[in-house]
Write an enzyme that holds these catalytic residues in place. Structure first.
Site, mmCIF file in Angstrom:
data_model
loop_
_atom_site.group_PDB
_atom_site.id
_atom_site.type_symbol
_atom_site.label_atom_id
_atom_site.label_comp_id
_atom_site.label_asym_id
_atom_site.label_seq_id
_atom_site.Cartn_x
_atom_site.Cartn_y
_atom_site.Cartn_z
ATOM 1 N N TRP A 1 79.174 8.407 43.311
ATOM 2 C CA TRP A 1 79.524 6.327 43.424
ATOM 3 C C TRP A 1 79.261 6.392 41.948
ATOM 4 O O TRP A 1 80.366 5.687 41.194
ATOM 5 C CB TRP A 1 78.293 5.698 44.284
ATOM 6 C CG TRP A 1 78.947 5.784 45.771
ATOM 7 C CD1 TRP A 1 78.128 6.159 46.782
ATOM 8 C CD2 TRP A 1 80.401 6.120 46.381
ATOM 9 N NE1 TRP A 1 78.478 6.084 47.814
ATOM 10 C CE2 TRP A 1 79.699 6.357 47.154
ATOM 11 C CE3 TRP A 1 81.656 5.934 46.064
ATOM 12 C CZ2 TRP A 1 80.937 6.127 48.417
ATOM 13 C CZ3 TRP A 1 82.545 5.459 46.516
ATOM 14 C CH2 TRP A 1 82.380 5.432 47.928
ATOM 15 N N ASP B 1 75.810 -1.627 40.199
ATOM 16 C CA ASP B 1 76.760 -1.255 41.848
ATOM 17 C C ASP B 1 75.451 -1.250 42.856
ATOM 18 O O ASP B 1 74.994 -0.652 43.047
ATOM 19 C CB ASP B 1 77.262 0.368 42.223
ATOM 20 C CG ASP B 1 78.450 0.628 43.017
ATOM 21 O OD1 ASP B 1 78.191 -0.701 44.000
ATOM 22 O OD2 ASP B 1 78.904 0.991 43.393
ATOM 23 N N LYS C 1 77.244 -2.261 54.567
ATOM 24 C CA LYS C 1 75.570 -1.260 54.203
ATOM 25 C C LYS C 1 74.479 -1.965 54.724
ATOM 26 O O LYS C 1 73.633 -2.096 55.830
ATOM 27 C CB LYS C 1 75.633 -0.102 53.047
ATOM 28 C CG LYS C 1 76.336 0.916 52.812
ATOM 29 C CD LYS C 1 77.147 0.821 51.770
ATOM 30 C CE LYS C 1 78.424 2.621 51.784
ATOM 31 N NZ LYS C 1 79.148 1.949 50.969
#
Ligand SMILES: *Cc1c(COP(=O)(O)O)cnc(C)c1O
Length: 361
Positions: free
Chosen positions: A102, A172, A196
């Site tokens: 990511w 993030d 999530k």
């Protein structure tokens, strides 16, 4: 009906109580005669739902008053571009820490708008450990420092917050937000896709310090201009109303569970149980991640041979334990155990793993 324990990395499990409440309120939200998804986002009912969700999130994370909380669309991926567009503020470059998949996506998107300096990389450990801050080469003139506190795919998590002085820290938190208390004042900006640990897909939450907004690049799409969205209470266009409402129900659920201190205790216990099952399996299961960087949320593990993966996944499914395959880019197995995964789900997985090891060891 029988619900399974779903170990998906995202979209992921929702708390059952939240789904029940959404079902009860589905056709007629509190006497309004309509579903939340049918309401005008500008009507007084939805405006109240939205404001209450924001307040509950502020309470949970103890967000200081000089931070804006935005409910946007386009996922965390949209923010990979929006962050440089909004936060460069006349500067030329931004610092990025590369700890895995990511981080890399955030970096390649940011490169479209900014000069990106990679100030640390987990490459030497094959992205299975976090480079210590003593090895980082931070630039005091950078517009901001970006990092990924939890790498969802490799299961590598920071259990500490980087120190960046006056340079705003950007995180993030897609796969770790609300899993434990954090000190928001240490960050310039926090963002997280909802699917999530917050609610259904379709929403990304941005928490940004007020003094950092209002200088977006002219090319910034207005829906991702933090100042425009802050001034419009995240309604410069139609927001994802139903997802926002469900996120609000999740925030209430978290408060009822005792807030983030209580969640941290439960999450740590769940993760400890699972890692203990791996470590105490006599070498049958193996965690590839450096122990100090093991994630509380995403637990990758390996079997003694790749051939055992298919029977593991099939038999786990029979036992009501689903979506345990590792990410297609890394293989192996992975159990994502976000807030909504009950401790019982982890207990059942541990039992299954012990039984599977006995039968195949
Ligand atoms: C899932 C995830 C993303 C991507 O989220 P989208 O909502 O699909 O854009 C980004 N960063 C992290 C850490 C993630 O776990």
């Amino acid at each position: 009906m029988s619900r399974v324990f779903n170990f998906s990395a995202g979209p992921a499990m929702m708390p059952e109580e939240v789904l029940q409440q959404a079902r009860e309120e589905m056709l007629d939200w509190r006497g309004s005669g309509m579903s939340v998804m049918e309401m005008s986002h500008r009507g007084k009912e939805f405006v109240a739902i939205a404001a209450e969700a924001e307040q509950d999130l502020r309470d949970l994370l103890k967000v200081p008053a000089n931070y804006k909380v935005l409910f946007l669309q386009g996922g965390a991926t949209g923010q990979f571009g929006a962050i440089p567009m909004n936060l460069l503020r006349g500067k030329q470059s931004a610092d990025y820490v590369n700890t895995g998949a990511w981080s890399k996506k955030a970096i390649s998107e940011a490169k479209k708008y900014a000069k990106v300096n990679i100030v640390a990389s987990g490459e030497a450990s094959n992205f299975l450990a976090i480079p210590p801050q003593s090895e980082w080469t931070l630039d005091p003139d950078a517009a901001y420092v970006h990092y990924t506190p939890n790498e969802t795919i490799s299961g590598v998590e920071f259990h500490w917050v980087p120190e960046t002085g006056d340079v705003p820290l950007v995180a993030d938190m897609s796969s770790t937000i609300l899993s434990r208390p954090i000190d928001v004042s240490k960050f310039g900006l926090i963002y997280a896709g909802a699917q999530k640990n917050i609610g259904p897909a379709g929403l990304v939450i941005v928490i940004v310090r007020e003094d950092l907004i209002g200088q977006a690049l002219p090319i910034t799409p207005s829906i991702w201009d933090y100042k425009i969205q802050a001034d419009a209470d995240s309604m410069s266009n139609t927001p994802p109303t139903y997802t926002w409402y469900l996120a609000g129900l999740v925030f209430k659920w978290l408060k009822a569970k005792g807030g983030l201190e209580a969640m941290a205790e439960i999450n740590k216990r769940k993760a400890d149980k699972l890692y203990a099952a791996i470590d105490n399996s006599g070498g049958f299961y193996r965690s590839p991640v450096e122990p100090s960087a093991r994630s509380w949320m995403n637990v990758p593990f390996l079997l003694p041979s790749g051939e055992l993966e298919k029977p593991f996944l099939e038999q786990a499914k029979q036992a009501g334990l689903v979506t345990l395959a590792g990410h297609r880019s890394v293989g192996g197995l992975r159990a994502s155990i976000y807030n909504a995964m009950p401790e019982e789900g982890v207990d059942r997985l541990v039992e299954f793993m012990q039984d599977f090891a006995r039968r195949n060891g």
